[in-house]
Design an enzyme around this catalytic site. Structure first.
Site, short mmCIF file in Angstrom:
data_model
loop_
_atom_site.label_atom_id
_atom_site.label_comp_id
_atom_site.label_asym_id
_atom_site.label_seq_id
_atom_site.Cartn_x
_atom_site.Cartn_y
_atom_site.Cartn_z
N THR A 195 -41.20 -52.73 -68.14
CA THR A 195 -40.89 -53.69 -69.20
C THR A 195 -42.12 -54.54 -69.50
O THR A 195 -42.94 -54.81 -68.62
CB THR A 195 -39.70 -54.59 -68.81
N GLY A 196 -42.24 -54.93 -70.76
CA GLY A 196 -43.39 -55.74 -71.17
C GLY A 196 -44.70 -55.05 -70.89
O GLY A 196 -45.60 -55.62 -70.27
N ILE A 233 -50.85 -56.91 -67.34
CA ILE A 233 -50.48 -56.26 -66.09
C ILE A 233 -49.53 -55.10 -66.35
O ILE A 233 -49.66 -54.03 -65.74
CB ILE A 233 -49.85 -57.29 -65.12
N GLY A 234 -48.56 -55.28 -67.25
CA GLY A 234 -47.62 -54.21 -67.55
C GLY A 234 -48.30 -52.97 -68.07
O GLY A 234 -47.95 -51.84 -67.69
N SER A 251 -45.01 -64.15 -58.93
CA SER A 251 -46.29 -64.85 -59.04
C SER A 251 -46.48 -65.73 -57.82
O SER A 251 -45.51 -66.14 -57.16
CB SER A 251 -46.30 -65.74 -60.29
N TYR A 262 -41.81 -72.39 -65.21
CA TYR A 262 -42.34 -71.07 -64.88
C TYR A 262 -42.21 -70.81 -63.38
O TYR A 262 -41.73 -69.73 -62.96
CB TYR A 262 -43.80 -70.98 -65.31
#
Length: 264
Positions: free
Chosen positions: A13-14, A19-20, A141, A154
Site C-alpha cells: 500500500t502507498g 519507502i513503498g 517508525s 503521528y
C-alpha cells in the site's frame, strides 16, 4: 542469502513513491507479483510504467484507491482479492501544533496511518491462515517510541501500528502467517525529502546541510549520522516477507540508524 518470492502475490500500500516504491521494487526483484497502490490513477500508472521498464519479466498490476477510506479499502479488496504478502506502508506525517489541531485532523491521520492497515489485514489475513502461509508487515517508525513533540498525532498512530501488529501476530500464532513491524528512522523518502528541500530553500542552505541540521537538533542520538535510504528500509521488509524469516513474528525491527537508545 538468496530470497526467492516467485509465485507469491504481494500488495504494497502507498507504493507509488518513497519507502513503498522501494519495497515494491525489492519484492519484484525477488520474483514476486506486486500490486502497486496509490491514491490517483495517474501516479499508479506512472509507477507501473517505470517498474515494467525496470523489471520486464515481473507480474505487476495497480489499484488506484484511497485506503484512508472504507470505500477505497473495499476497492483494493475487490480488484486484488487475495495476497500472500501484505505490506501496510501507506501513511503520512505533517508537523503541527498540538494545541492548534482539531479532532478532525487527528481522526483523518488515524484513518490514513492505522485504519488503512487494519482494514487490509482484516481482508487478507484470513486467506493467508487458510492456506497456511503468509507475511504481514506494518511500516511504523522510531517515532512510535520517541514521540516527537512537533507531531504527537503521528507518533500516536505509529505506536498504534505496533499494537495492531503484535496483537495480530498473537491472533494468528501457529498458522504459518507471520506479522511484524519495521521502524525506520529519518529516511530520504518523498515526504521527508520534500520537507528538507523546503527547509533548505527557506534558510538558504543545501539540502544536505538541512538534513545534518535536522539530525543534530531533532534526532541527536543517531549513530548513522545520515538519513537512511529507502532501499535500506526496503531490504529489511523484503527479508521479513521471505521464507528465510519464518522464525520472526510479533517483532518490531529497526532501521533507525541507531536513533533509539535501547538494547531491546
Amino acid at each position: 542469502m538468496n530470497i526467492d518470492l516467485k509465485g507469491r502475490r504481494t500488495i504494497v500500500t502507498g507504493s507509488t513513491a518513497g519507502i513503498g516504491r522501494a519495497i515494491a521494487e525489492g519484492l519484484a526483484r525477488a520474483g514476486a507479483s506486486v500490486v502497486i497502490n496509490g491514491r490517483t490513477q495517474e501516479r499508479v500508472s506512472s509507477t507501473l510504467r517505470e517498474l515494467r521498464a525496470q523489471f520486464p519479466d515481473a507480474e505487476l498490476s495497480g489499484v488506484a484507491a484511497d485506503l484512508a477510506t472504507a470505500k477505497g479499502s473495499a476497492t483494493l479488496a475487490a480488484q486484488a482479492p487475495e495476497a500472500d504478502i501484505l505490506v501496510n506502508n501507506m501513511g503520512t506525517a505533517r508537523p503541527n501544533g498540538f494545541f492548534d489541531q482539531d479532532d478532525g485532523e487527528w481522526l483523518d491521520l488515524f484513518q490514513t496511518n492505522v485504519m488503512s492497515g487494519v482494514r487490509a489485514a482484516r481482508h487478507y489475513v484470513p486467506g493467508m491462515t487458510a492456506r497456511g502461509w503468509g507475511r504481514v508487515v506494518f511500516l511504523s517508525s522510531e517515532s512510535a517510541i520517541n514521540i516527537p513533540k512537533e507531531m504527537i498525532d503521528y507518533g500516536m498512530t505509529k505506536t498504534a501500528q505496533l499494537a495492531v501488529s503484535r496483537g495480530l501476530a498473537e491472533l494468528v500464532g501457529g498458522t504459518g502467517v507471520t506479522v511484524n513491524s519495521v521502524l525506520p528512522g529519518p529516511t530520504n523518502s518523498e515526504i521527508l525529502s520534500n520537507w528538507m528541500k523546503k527547509t533548505a530553500e527557506e534558510q538558504g542552505i543545501t539540502q544536505e546541510d538541512a538534513e545534518r541540521q535536522f539530525l543534530k537538533t531533532m534526532r541527536p542520538t543517531t549513530l548513522l549520522n545520515r538519513f537512511t535510504s529507502t532501499e535500506e528500509v526496503a531490504n529489511m521488509v523484503v527479508y521479513l516477507c521471505s521464507q528465510q524469516a519464518s522464525g520472526t513474528t510479533g517483532a518490531a525491527l529497526r532501521v533507525d540508524g541507531g536513533v533509539l537508545r535501547s538494547i531491546a
